[in-house]
Design an enzyme around this catalytic site. Structure first.
Site, mmCIF file in Angstrom:
data_model
loop_
_atom_site.group_PDB
_atom_site.id
_atom_site.type_symbol
_atom_site.label_atom_id
_atom_site.label_comp_id
_atom_site.label_asym_id
_atom_site.label_seq_id
_atom_site.Cartn_x
_atom_site.Cartn_y
_atom_site.Cartn_z
ATOM 1 N N SER A 93 0.821 -1.202 0.000
ATOM 2 C CA SER A 93 0.000 0.000 0.000
ATOM 3 C C SER A 93 0.863 1.263 0.000
ATOM 4 O O SER A 93 1.709 1.428 -0.881
ATOM 5 C CB SER A 93 -0.965 -0.043 1.198
ATOM 6 O OG SER A 93 -1.985 0.924 1.074
ATOM 7 N N ASP A 194 -9.488 -5.310 -4.485
ATOM 8 C CA ASP A 194 -8.970 -4.414 -3.450
ATOM 9 C C ASP A 194 -10.025 -3.342 -3.161
ATOM 10 O O ASP A 194 -10.459 -2.627 -4.063
ATOM 11 C CB ASP A 194 -7.678 -3.772 -3.962
ATOM 12 C CG ASP A 194 -6.931 -2.979 -2.906
ATOM 13 O OD1 ASP A 194 -7.588 -2.414 -2.018
ATOM 14 O OD2 ASP A 194 -5.699 -2.911 -3.004
ATOM 15 N N HIS A 224 -7.159 -6.100 -0.048
ATOM 16 C CA HIS A 224 -6.046 -5.155 -0.029
ATOM 17 C C HIS A 224 -4.815 -5.682 0.718
ATOM 18 O O HIS A 224 -3.689 -5.605 0.219
ATOM 19 C CB HIS A 224 -6.496 -3.833 0.598
ATOM 20 C CG HIS A 224 -5.425 -2.793 0.629
ATOM 21 N ND1 HIS A 224 -4.850 -2.286 -0.517
ATOM 22 C CD2 HIS A 224 -4.803 -2.177 1.670
ATOM 23 C CE1 HIS A 224 -3.933 -1.394 -0.193
ATOM 24 N NE2 HIS A 224 -3.874 -1.312 1.122
#
Length: 257
Positions: A93, A194, A224
Protein backbone atom coordinates in the site's frame (compact mmCIF):
# COMPACT_ATOMS: atom_id res chain seq x y z
CA UNK A 1 3.12 5.30 24.56
CA UNK A 2 3.05 1.45 24.57
CA UNK A 3 3.09 -0.30 21.22
CA UNK A 4 0.15 -2.34 20.03
CA UNK A 5 0.92 -6.09 20.20
CA UNK A 6 2.53 -7.04 16.91
CA UNK A 7 3.49 -3.49 16.00
CA UNK A 8 7.11 -4.01 16.95
CA UNK A 9 9.74 -3.42 14.26
CA UNK A 10 11.44 -6.54 12.93
CA UNK A 11 15.08 -7.10 11.99
CA UNK A 12 16.85 -10.37 11.34
CA UNK A 13 20.37 -10.64 10.08
CA UNK A 14 21.12 -13.20 7.41
CA UNK A 15 23.33 -13.25 4.35
CA UNK A 16 24.73 -10.48 2.13
CA UNK A 17 21.39 -9.79 0.42
CA UNK A 18 18.96 -7.58 2.31
CA UNK A 19 15.29 -6.62 1.97
CA UNK A 20 13.68 -3.53 3.46
CA UNK A 21 9.91 -3.96 3.92
CA UNK A 22 7.59 -0.95 4.35
CA UNK A 23 4.14 -1.16 5.93
CA UNK A 24 1.12 0.94 4.96
CA UNK A 25 -0.74 4.01 6.22
CA UNK A 26 -2.16 3.43 9.75
CA UNK A 27 -0.81 -0.15 9.64
CA UNK A 28 2.15 -1.81 11.36
CA UNK A 29 4.96 -4.34 10.73
CA UNK A 30 2.52 -7.09 11.78
CA UNK A 31 0.94 -7.03 8.30
CA UNK A 32 4.36 -7.85 6.81
CA UNK A 33 5.71 -10.15 9.51
CA UNK A 34 4.95 -13.48 7.75
CA UNK A 35 6.46 -12.07 4.53
CA UNK A 36 9.55 -10.92 6.43
CA UNK A 37 9.97 -14.23 8.24
CA UNK A 38 9.67 -16.20 5.00
CA UNK A 39 12.49 -14.18 3.45
CA UNK A 40 14.59 -14.36 6.61
CA UNK A 41 14.13 -18.14 6.80
CA UNK A 42 15.58 -18.29 3.28
CA UNK A 43 18.75 -16.62 4.54
CA UNK A 44 18.13 -12.99 3.62
CA UNK A 45 18.78 -10.06 5.93
CA UNK A 46 15.37 -8.48 6.53
CA UNK A 47 14.25 -5.22 8.15
CA UNK A 48 10.71 -3.99 8.80
CA UNK A 49 10.77 -0.62 10.63
CA UNK A 50 7.79 0.90 12.43
CA UNK A 51 6.96 4.24 10.83
CA UNK A 52 6.66 7.28 13.15
CA UNK A 53 3.15 7.83 14.52
CA UNK A 54 2.14 4.22 13.86
CA UNK A 55 1.65 1.24 16.13
CA UNK A 56 0.37 3.12 19.19
CA UNK A 57 -2.81 5.23 18.89
CA UNK A 58 -4.20 7.20 15.97
CA UNK A 59 -3.70 10.52 17.77
CA UNK A 60 0.09 9.99 17.57
CA UNK A 61 -0.13 9.87 13.79
CA UNK A 62 -1.69 13.33 13.72
CA UNK A 63 1.59 15.09 14.57
CA UNK A 64 3.69 13.29 11.93
CA UNK A 65 4.23 14.02 8.24
CA UNK A 66 5.21 11.95 5.23
CA UNK A 67 8.72 13.34 5.57
CA UNK A 68 8.95 11.62 8.99
CA UNK A 69 7.84 8.26 7.56
CA UNK A 70 10.22 8.55 4.64
CA UNK A 71 13.15 9.60 6.83
CA UNK A 72 12.74 6.47 8.97
CA UNK A 73 12.87 4.26 5.89
CA UNK A 74 15.88 6.14 4.54
CA UNK A 75 17.74 5.49 7.80
CA UNK A 76 16.92 1.80 7.66
CA UNK A 77 18.02 1.65 4.03
CA UNK A 78 21.36 3.21 4.93
CA UNK A 79 21.89 0.63 7.67
CA UNK A 80 21.04 -2.22 5.30
CA UNK A 81 23.38 -0.96 2.59
CA UNK A 82 26.18 -0.90 5.16
CA UNK A 83 25.32 -4.42 6.25
CA UNK A 84 24.57 -6.04 2.88
CA UNK A 85 26.09 -6.23 -0.57
CA UNK A 86 22.73 -5.94 -2.34
CA UNK A 87 19.48 -4.45 -1.06
CA UNK A 88 15.90 -4.72 -2.29
CA UNK A 89 12.97 -2.56 -1.16
CA UNK A 90 9.39 -3.76 -0.90
CA UNK A 91 6.13 -2.50 0.51
CA UNK A 92 2.40 -2.82 0.91
CA UNK A 93 0.00 0.00 0.00
CA UNK A 94 1.56 3.32 1.05
CA UNK A 95 4.66 1.29 1.87
CA UNK A 96 4.84 0.36 -1.80
CA UNK A 97 4.71 4.01 -2.75
CA UNK A 98 7.48 4.82 -0.27
CA UNK A 99 9.56 1.95 -1.66
CA UNK A 100 9.21 3.38 -5.16
CA UNK A 101 10.38 6.80 -4.00
CA UNK A 102 13.37 5.20 -2.27
CA UNK A 103 14.22 3.46 -5.54
CA UNK A 104 13.98 6.73 -7.46
CA UNK A 105 16.18 8.58 -4.99
CA UNK A 106 18.84 5.95 -4.30
CA UNK A 107 19.30 4.45 -7.76
CA UNK A 108 22.08 1.85 -7.88
CA UNK A 109 21.94 1.27 -4.13
CA UNK A 110 18.69 -0.63 -4.70
CA UNK A 111 18.78 -3.84 -6.75
CA UNK A 112 15.04 -4.26 -7.21
CA UNK A 113 11.58 -3.24 -6.01
CA UNK A 114 8.55 -5.31 -4.94
CA UNK A 115 5.19 -3.62 -4.40
CA UNK A 116 1.87 -5.10 -3.27
CA UNK A 117 -1.24 -3.04 -4.02
CA UNK A 118 0.81 0.17 -4.11
CA UNK A 119 -0.87 3.44 -3.11
CA UNK A 120 0.39 6.31 -5.26
CA UNK A 121 -2.66 8.47 -5.97
CA UNK A 122 -5.96 9.61 -4.53
CA UNK A 123 -9.08 7.57 -5.27
CA UNK A 124 -11.40 10.04 -3.53
CA UNK A 125 -12.32 13.33 -5.26
CA UNK A 126 -12.92 14.88 -1.83
CA UNK A 127 -9.19 14.69 -1.10
CA UNK A 128 -8.78 18.12 -2.72
CA UNK A 129 -10.63 19.49 0.34
CA UNK A 130 -8.15 18.02 2.84
CA UNK A 131 -6.21 21.29 3.33
CA UNK A 132 -9.42 22.75 4.79
CA UNK A 133 -11.11 19.66 6.25
CA UNK A 134 -8.07 18.75 8.36
CA UNK A 135 -8.76 21.86 10.44
CA UNK A 136 -12.46 21.02 10.89
CA UNK A 137 -12.61 17.23 11.25
CA UNK A 138 -10.05 15.51 13.51
CA UNK A 139 -10.39 11.98 12.15
CA UNK A 140 -12.26 9.52 9.97
CA UNK A 141 -12.97 5.76 10.26
CA UNK A 142 -9.93 3.62 9.53
CA UNK A 143 -9.06 1.61 6.45
CA UNK A 144 -7.26 -1.41 7.97
CA UNK A 145 -8.52 -4.98 7.81
CA UNK A 146 -9.49 -5.38 4.13
CA UNK A 147 -8.80 -9.13 4.08
CA UNK A 148 -10.79 -11.96 2.48
CA UNK A 149 -9.58 -14.61 4.93
CA UNK A 150 -12.02 -14.71 7.86
CA UNK A 151 -9.34 -15.85 10.31
CA UNK A 152 -6.82 -13.12 9.46
CA UNK A 153 -6.54 -9.84 11.39
CA UNK A 154 -4.52 -6.74 10.57
CA UNK A 155 -3.23 -4.63 13.45
CA UNK A 156 -3.75 -0.92 12.90
CA UNK A 157 -5.82 2.13 13.73
CA UNK A 158 -9.61 2.13 13.64
CA UNK A 159 -9.43 5.83 12.77
CA UNK A 160 -7.03 8.04 10.86
CA UNK A 161 -6.37 11.77 11.40
CA UNK A 162 -7.13 14.02 8.46
CA UNK A 163 -3.90 15.86 9.17
CA UNK A 164 -2.01 12.70 8.26
CA UNK A 165 -4.27 12.05 5.26
CA UNK A 166 -3.41 15.52 3.98
CA UNK A 167 0.28 14.69 4.30
CA UNK A 168 -0.31 11.39 2.52
CA UNK A 169 -1.84 13.31 -0.39
CA UNK A 170 1.32 15.41 -0.56
CA UNK A 171 3.38 12.21 -0.55
CA UNK A 172 1.41 10.88 -3.53
CA UNK A 173 2.44 13.93 -5.55
CA UNK A 174 6.07 13.36 -4.62
CA UNK A 175 5.87 9.70 -5.64
CA UNK A 176 4.25 10.51 -8.97
CA UNK A 177 7.02 12.98 -9.79
CA UNK A 178 9.62 10.36 -8.88
CA UNK A 179 8.19 7.41 -10.84
CA UNK A 180 10.04 8.12 -14.13
CA UNK A 181 13.33 7.83 -12.21
CA UNK A 182 12.51 4.27 -11.10
CA UNK A 183 14.50 2.04 -13.46
CA UNK A 184 15.24 -0.99 -11.27
CA UNK A 185 13.60 -4.37 -11.91
CA UNK A 186 10.07 -4.32 -10.52
CA UNK A 187 7.73 -7.01 -9.24
CA UNK A 188 4.16 -5.71 -8.81
CA UNK A 189 1.47 -7.82 -7.17
CA UNK A 190 -2.09 -6.55 -7.04
CA UNK A 191 -5.53 -7.70 -5.92
CA UNK A 192 -8.38 -7.20 -8.42
CA UNK A 193 -10.78 -7.11 -5.43
CA UNK A 194 -8.97 -4.41 -3.45
CA UNK A 195 -11.47 -2.23 -1.52
CA UNK A 196 -8.89 0.34 -0.38
CA UNK A 197 -6.67 1.09 -3.38
CA UNK A 198 -8.08 1.22 -6.92
CA UNK A 199 -6.49 -0.54 -9.94
CA UNK A 200 -5.61 2.94 -11.25
CA UNK A 201 -2.74 3.02 -8.73
CA UNK A 202 -0.93 0.02 -10.19
CA UNK A 203 -1.72 1.20 -13.71
CA UNK A 204 -0.10 4.55 -12.94
CA UNK A 205 3.03 2.87 -11.60
CA UNK A 206 3.39 0.63 -14.66
CA UNK A 207 2.76 3.53 -17.04
CA UNK A 208 5.30 5.95 -15.55
CA UNK A 209 8.28 3.94 -14.35
CA UNK A 210 11.31 3.55 -16.61
CA UNK A 211 12.01 -0.07 -15.63
CA UNK A 212 12.47 -2.57 -18.45
CA UNK A 213 12.39 -5.67 -16.25
CA UNK A 214 8.77 -5.62 -15.00
CA UNK A 215 6.69 -8.51 -13.69
CA UNK A 216 3.01 -8.23 -12.73
CA UNK A 217 1.12 -10.88 -10.77
CA UNK A 218 -2.51 -10.98 -9.69
CA UNK A 219 -3.63 -11.94 -6.20
CA UNK A 220 -7.00 -13.24 -7.34
CA UNK A 221 -8.24 -14.50 -3.96
CA UNK A 222 -7.17 -11.59 -1.80
CA UNK A 223 -8.32 -8.11 -0.83
CA UNK A 224 -6.05 -5.15 -0.03
CA UNK A 225 -3.88 -6.67 2.72
CA UNK A 226 -2.78 -9.52 0.48
CA UNK A 227 0.27 -10.24 2.64
CA UNK A 228 -2.08 -11.71 5.27
CA UNK A 229 -4.63 -13.11 2.83
CA UNK A 230 -5.16 -16.21 0.68
CA UNK A 231 -2.40 -15.23 -1.75
CA UNK A 232 0.25 -14.56 0.88
CA UNK A 233 2.31 -17.61 -0.11
CA UNK A 234 2.25 -16.45 -3.73
CA UNK A 235 3.68 -13.09 -2.65
CA UNK A 236 6.35 -14.71 -0.51
CA UNK A 237 7.50 -17.16 -3.19
CA UNK A 238 7.38 -14.63 -6.04
CA UNK A 239 9.45 -12.21 -3.96
CA UNK A 240 12.05 -14.83 -3.13
CA UNK A 241 12.28 -15.95 -6.75
CA UNK A 242 12.62 -12.32 -7.87
CA UNK A 243 15.43 -11.65 -5.38
CA UNK A 244 17.28 -14.84 -6.25
CA UNK A 245 17.09 -14.13 -9.97
CA UNK A 246 18.66 -10.71 -9.52
CA UNK A 247 21.04 -11.62 -6.68
CA UNK A 248 22.33 -15.17 -7.25
CA UNK A 249 24.36 -15.02 -4.03
CA UNK A 250 21.04 -15.10 -2.14
CA UNK A 251 20.67 -18.79 -3.10
CA UNK A 252 23.80 -19.68 -1.18
CA UNK A 253 22.27 -18.47 2.07
CA UNK A 254 19.44 -20.99 2.31
CA UNK A 255 21.19 -22.98 5.03
CA UNK A 256 20.99 -19.98 7.36
CA UNK A 257 17.22 -20.33 7.54
Amino acid sequence: MPLLPGAEPYHRRGGPVGVLLCHGFTGAPQALRPWAEHLADAGLTVSVPLLPGHGTRWQDLRVTRWEDWYAELSRELLLLTEECERVFVAGLSMGGGLALRLAAEHGDRIAGVVVVNPSVRSDNPASVLLPVLRHLIPSRPGVVGDIARPDAVEIGYDRYPLNAAWSLARLWREIQRALPRVDQPLLLLRSPRDHVVSPANSALVLARISSIDVTERLCERSFHVATLDHDAELIFEETLEFVRRLAPDAKADDHQG
